[in-house]
Motif scaffolding. Structure first.
Motif, PDB file in Angstrom:
ATOM      1  N   GLY A 288       0.525  -1.232  -0.053  1.00  0.00           N
ATOM      2  CA  GLY A 288      -0.067  -0.232   0.009  1.00  0.00           C
ATOM      3  C   GLY A 288       0.705   1.348  -0.047  1.00  0.00           C
ATOM      4  N   PHE A 289       1.811   1.324  -0.603  1.00  0.00           N
ATOM      5  CA  PHE A 289       2.821   2.528  -0.865  1.00  0.00           C
ATOM      6  C   PHE A 289       1.838   3.442  -1.714  1.00  0.00           C
ATOM      7  CE2 PHE A 289       5.937  -0.083   1.064  1.00  0.00           C
ATOM      8  CZ  PHE A 289       6.852   0.811   1.637  1.00  0.00           C
ATOM      9  N   PRO A 290       2.252   4.709  -1.647  1.00  0.00           N
ATOM     10  CA  PRO A 290       1.321   5.643  -2.258  1.00  0.00           C
ATOM     11  C   PRO A 290       1.677   5.553  -3.808  1.00  0.00           C
ATOM     12  CG  PRO A 290       1.909   6.860  -0.336  1.00  0.00           C
ATOM     13  CD  PRO A 290       2.498   5.437  -0.208  1.00  0.00           C
ATOM     14  N   ALA A 291       0.944   5.753  -4.817  1.00  0.00           N
ATOM     15  CA  ALA A 291       1.214   5.807  -6.349  1.00  0.00           C
ATOM     16  C   ALA A 291       2.357   6.553  -6.499  1.00  0.00           C
ATOM     17  CB  ALA A 291      -0.242   6.223  -7.097  1.00  0.00           C
ATOM     18  N   GLY A 292       3.408   6.203  -7.291  1.00  0.00           N
ATOM     19  CA  GLY A 292       4.483   6.836  -7.553  1.00  0.00           C
ATOM     20  C   GLY A 292       5.760   6.989  -6.806  1.00  0.00           C
ATOM     21  N   VAL A 293       5.564   6.472  -5.625  1.00  0.00           N
ATOM     22  CA  VAL A 293       6.894   6.542  -4.771  1.00  0.00           C
ATOM     23  C   VAL A 293       7.644   5.480  -5.144  1.00  0.00           C
ATOM     24  CG1 VAL A 293       7.202   5.766  -2.300  1.00  0.00           C
ATOM     25  CG2 VAL A 293       5.506   7.209  -2.547  1.00  0.00           C
ATOM     26  N   PHE A 294       7.484   4.270  -5.506  1.00  0.00           N
ATOM     27  CA  PHE A 294       8.204   3.360  -6.105  1.00  0.00           C
ATOM     28  C   PHE A 294       7.571   3.046  -7.467  1.00  0.00           C
ATOM     29  CE2 PHE A 294       8.760  -1.069  -7.467  1.00  0.00           C
ATOM     30  CZ  PHE A 294      10.279  -1.445  -7.118  1.00  0.00           C
ATOM     31  N   ASN A 295       8.695   2.992  -8.398  1.00  0.00           N
ATOM     32  CA  ASN A 295       8.633   2.777 -10.040  1.00  0.00           C
ATOM     33  C   ASN A 295       9.706   1.882 -10.506  1.00  0.00           C
ATOM     34  OD1 ASN A 295       6.387   5.081 -10.537  1.00  0.00           O
ATOM     35  ND2 ASN A 295       8.276   5.842  -9.161  1.00  0.00           N
ATOM     36  N   LEU A 296       9.097   1.063 -11.415  1.00  0.00           N
ATOM     37  CA  LEU A 296      10.247  -0.075 -12.056  1.00  0.00           C
ATOM     38  C   LEU A 296      10.180  -0.055 -13.583  1.00  0.00           C
ATOM     39  CD1 LEU A 296      10.887  -3.696 -10.728  1.00  0.00           C
ATOM     40  CD2 LEU A 296      10.174  -3.162 -13.325  1.00  0.00           C
ATOM     41  N   VAL A 297      11.124   0.097 -14.092  1.00  0.00           N
ATOM     42  CA  VAL A 297      11.127   0.217 -15.633  1.00  0.00           C
ATOM     43  C   VAL A 297      12.465  -0.705 -15.962  1.00  0.00           C
ATOM     44  CG1 VAL A 297      11.604   1.189 -17.553  1.00  0.00           C
ATOM     45  CG2 VAL A 297      10.539   2.441 -15.819  1.00  0.00           C
ATOM     46  N   ASN A 298      12.195  -1.806 -16.709  1.00  0.00           N
ATOM     47  CA  ASN A 298      13.120  -2.548 -17.164  1.00  0.00           C
ATOM     48  C   ASN A 298      13.733  -2.068 -18.507  1.00  0.00           C
ATOM     49  OD1 ASN A 298      13.332  -5.072 -15.456  1.00  0.00           O
ATOM     50  ND2 ASN A 298      11.383  -5.555 -16.179  1.00  0.00           N
ATOM     51  N   GLY A 299      15.140  -2.829 -18.721  1.00  0.00           N
ATOM     52  CA  GLY A 299      15.795  -2.067 -19.920  1.00  0.00           C
ATOM     53  C   GLY A 299      17.239  -2.341 -19.913  1.00  0.00           C
ATOM     54  N   ALA A 300      17.979  -1.974 -20.697  1.00  0.00           N
ATOM     55  CA  ALA A 300      19.536  -2.120 -20.743  1.00  0.00           C
ATOM     56  C   ALA A 300      20.204  -0.884 -20.282  1.00  0.00           C
ATOM     57  CB  ALA A 300      19.897  -2.445 -22.281  1.00  0.00           C
ATOM     58  N   GLY A 301      21.335  -1.122 -19.783  1.00  0.00           N
ATOM     59  CA  GLY A 301      22.029  -0.022 -19.291  1.00  0.00           C
ATOM     60  C   GLY A 301      22.174   1.039 -20.077  1.00  0.00           C
ATOM     61  N   ALA A 302      22.528   0.563 -21.505  1.00  0.00           N
ATOM     62  CA  ALA A 302      23.200   1.703 -22.704  1.00  0.00           C
ATOM     63  C   ALA A 302      21.636   2.529 -22.697  1.00  0.00           C
ATOM     64  CB  ALA A 302      23.584   0.968 -23.773  1.00  0.00           C
ATOM     65  N   THR A 303      20.394   2.035 -22.590  1.00  0.00           N
ATOM     66  CA  THR A 303      19.365   3.091 -22.984  1.00  0.00           C
ATOM     67  C   THR A 303      18.593   3.436 -21.633  1.00  0.00           C
ATOM     68  OG1 THR A 303      18.102   1.013 -23.030  1.00  0.00           O
ATOM     69  CG2 THR A 303      18.996   1.794 -25.242  1.00  0.00           C
ATOM     70  N   VAL A 304      17.912   2.666 -20.773  1.00  0.00           N
ATOM     71  CA  VAL A 304      17.165   3.076 -19.668  1.00  0.00           C
ATOM     72  C   VAL A 304      18.437   3.383 -18.737  1.00  0.00           C
ATOM     73  CG1 VAL A 304      15.904   2.202 -17.834  1.00  0.00           C
ATOM     74  CG2 VAL A 304      15.238   1.515 -20.003  1.00  0.00           C
ATOM     75  N   GLY A 305      19.338   2.861 -18.360  1.00  0.00           N
ATOM     76  CA  GLY A 305      20.394   3.380 -17.480  1.00  0.00           C
ATOM     77  C   GLY A 305      20.781   4.349 -17.792  1.00  0.00           C
ATOM     78  N   ALA A 306      21.292   4.737 -19.026  1.00  0.00           N
ATOM     79  CA  ALA A 306      21.888   6.182 -19.435  1.00  0.00           C
ATOM     80  C   ALA A 306      20.687   7.256 -19.463  1.00  0.00           C
ATOM     81  CB  ALA A 306      22.229   5.882 -20.902  1.00  0.00           C
ATOM     82  N   ALA A 307      19.589   6.790 -19.815  1.00  0.00           N
ATOM     83  CA  ALA A 307      18.494   7.825 -19.716  1.00  0.00           C
ATOM     84  C   ALA A 307      18.228   8.123 -18.271  1.00  0.00           C
ATOM     85  CB  ALA A 307      16.966   7.350 -20.157  1.00  0.00           C
ATOM     86  N   MET A 308      18.195   7.371 -17.271  1.00  0.00           N
ATOM     87  CA  MET A 308      18.133   7.785 -15.776  1.00  0.00           C
ATOM     88  C   MET A 308      19.525   8.483 -15.322  1.00  0.00           C
ATOM     89  SD  MET A 308      16.967   3.989 -14.495  1.00  0.00           S
ATOM     90  CE  MET A 308      17.123   4.378 -12.774  1.00  0.00           C
TER      91      MET A 308
END
Length: 476
Positions: free
Chosen positions: A193-213
């Protein structure tokens, strides 16, 4: 669980442009699940959700944040077996080890951070007598968290739990190689029951999602665990937005063995520690430095322990070790074993190829190299497999010199019956952690290293501090 979805803003949502990615079971090399690799647009959605949630979550009463983690603790305990089985399937940990060590580590992190956070001093006077400025410790903001495949739920716990406990919101990118336990963790967050948006998960490669983060202006801090090469990339990318970066990277940890330590038990323990988790631990004692007078005896003990180390299917119960995580990792280990032979190290046990009877999957023979020179590749590079390098030394000064002669500085071990010598050496080792005479590290102790092993510390009160800004207020 629909493994191709991401968890963003309290909902399971499909990726904007998802690319299918097969999660491979390292025991047989075949696909066990399919996830989606996201992109920068998915990171944008997750960061926007985390930013919206930050104001409310950061101002939530500390007692209420603790209560949410306590609810998570209950869900984790109920789904403990699910986590163990997911870790066994995704990264090849034998199921007994997955329960006793891998899944148990996640449970321990929840317990440890609850202890550390309940009475954490978020504010107080600058000086013990109450004078000076008033010091406030406030959540840094939205945190981008990148976790590895080798201890998946442990590293998620080391990052997500302290961030949420102090009032930060997070975007998690687990390793795409071992994402199943992370998806289960997201389900637990939702159920707790954590509030919406407190925890988010996105799968992806380091070169794309990791770099964008790392590049995202809406992320205030990056916490990364993985290879030194990838950590350098995260730090460089994050520099453009001047965000805080904490890194937990590689290791080539020395285990210094003196003649007065009780050799049989010490060497046995050291070899087993190196081979544990199939050698896939950044703090594994992979260089055993042995006093010359007992060196030959130590090698004989190590060879016997290696020959008795069983390698088998992770689905089976037992104390055996399993495969390494991937074909890429298997091939890298094989190349380094061949490099050790070519450079003149003595192959005392194991060697290239798979163990007998294990023709499919990514199984590695438990390997001992003796007479290793510290300038050899196998002594300097992180092999990340069940491979031990044994190096003789003549005296204390030489042992310290060899131990510190590495680009890494994560962990070190000292084995001696002389307590004063052990303490003296511990002070001189350029390492974030030192274990003396087989004593395990205490719960909630700081984990992290010197030099190219990274910066910052995870665990306990030190882990909470990583996610806080310090504000000084005069005239309070």
């Amino acid at each position: 669980m629909k493994t191709t979805n991401f968890y963003i803003d309290g909902q399971w949502v499909p990726p904007i442009k998802g690319e299918p990615f097969y999660v491979i079971n390292p025991a047989n090399g075949r696909s066990s699940a399919t996830i989606s690799l996201g992109g920068a647009e998915d990171v944008d959605r997750a960061v926007a959700a985390a930013r919206r949630a930050f104001e409310g979550w950061s101002e939530t009463r500390h007692e209420d944040r603790i209560a949410a983690i306590e609810r998570l603790q209950k869900v984790y305990d109920r789904r403990f077996e699910d986590i163990a089985r997911a870790i066994s399937a995704e990264m090849g940990a034998p199921i007994s080890f997955a329960r006793q060590a891998q899944a148990e580590a996640g449970r321990s992190q929840i317990n440890n951070f609850l202890v550390a956070a309940r009475d954490f001093p978020f504010e107080g006077p600058m000086r013990p007598d109450g004078s000076g400025d008033h010091i406030l410790r406030e959540p840094i903001g939205v945190c981008g968290l990148i976790t590895p495949w080798n201890w998946p739920i442990n590293q998620i716990g080391l990052k997500v739990l302290p961030a949420l406990a102090v009032g930060c919101t997070v975007v998690l990118k687990p390793s795409e190689i071992a994402p199943l336990s992370a998806l289960l963790f997201a389900e637990m967050i939702d159920e707790a029951g954590f509030p919406a948006g407190v925890f988010n998960l996105v799968n992806g490669a380091g070169a794309t999602v990791g770099a964008a983060m790392a590049a995202h202006p809406g992320i205030d801090m990056m916490s990364f665990t993985g290879s030194t090469r990838a950590g350098i990339s995260v730090m460089k990318t994050a520099a453009d937005t001047v965000k805080r970066v904490t890194l937990e990277l590689g290791g080539k940890s020395p285990n210094i063995v003196f003649a007065d330590c009780g050799l049989e038990d010490t060497v046995t323990r050291g070899v087993k520690a190196c081979f544990s988790n199939s050698g896939q631990s950044c703090n594994a004692p992979t260089r055993m430095l042995v006093e010359s007078s007992v060196y030959d005896e130590a090698v004989a003990i190590a060879v016997r322990v290696a020959s008795q180390t069983q390698v088998d299917d992770p689905a089976k119960e037992g104390s055996h070790i399993g495969p390494v995580v991937s074909a890429t990792q298997y091939e890298r280990i094989q190349a380094l074993i061949m490099a050790g032979i070519a450079e003149g190290a003595r192959l005392a046990a194991g060697g290239p190829g798979r163990p007998e009877g294990l023709e499919e999957g990514y199984y590695v023979r438990p390997t001992i190299f003796a007479d290793v020179d510290n300038d050899m590749r196998i002594a300097r590079e992180e092999i990340f497999g069940p491979v031990l390098c044994m190096i003789p030394f003549s005296d204390e000064a030489e042992a310290i010199r060899i131990a510190n002669d590495t680009p890494y500085g994560l962990n070190a071990q000292v084995q001696t019956g002389d307590k004063d010598r052990a303490r003296r050496i511990a002070r001189r080792l350029r390492s974030g952690m030192v274990q003396m005479n087989g004593v395990g590290r205490a719960s909630g102790s700081p984990f992290g290293g010197y030099k190219q092993s990274g910066n910052g510390r995870e665990g306990g009160a030190w882990g909470l501090e990583e996610y806080l800004e310090v504000k000084s207020v005069s005239g309070w």
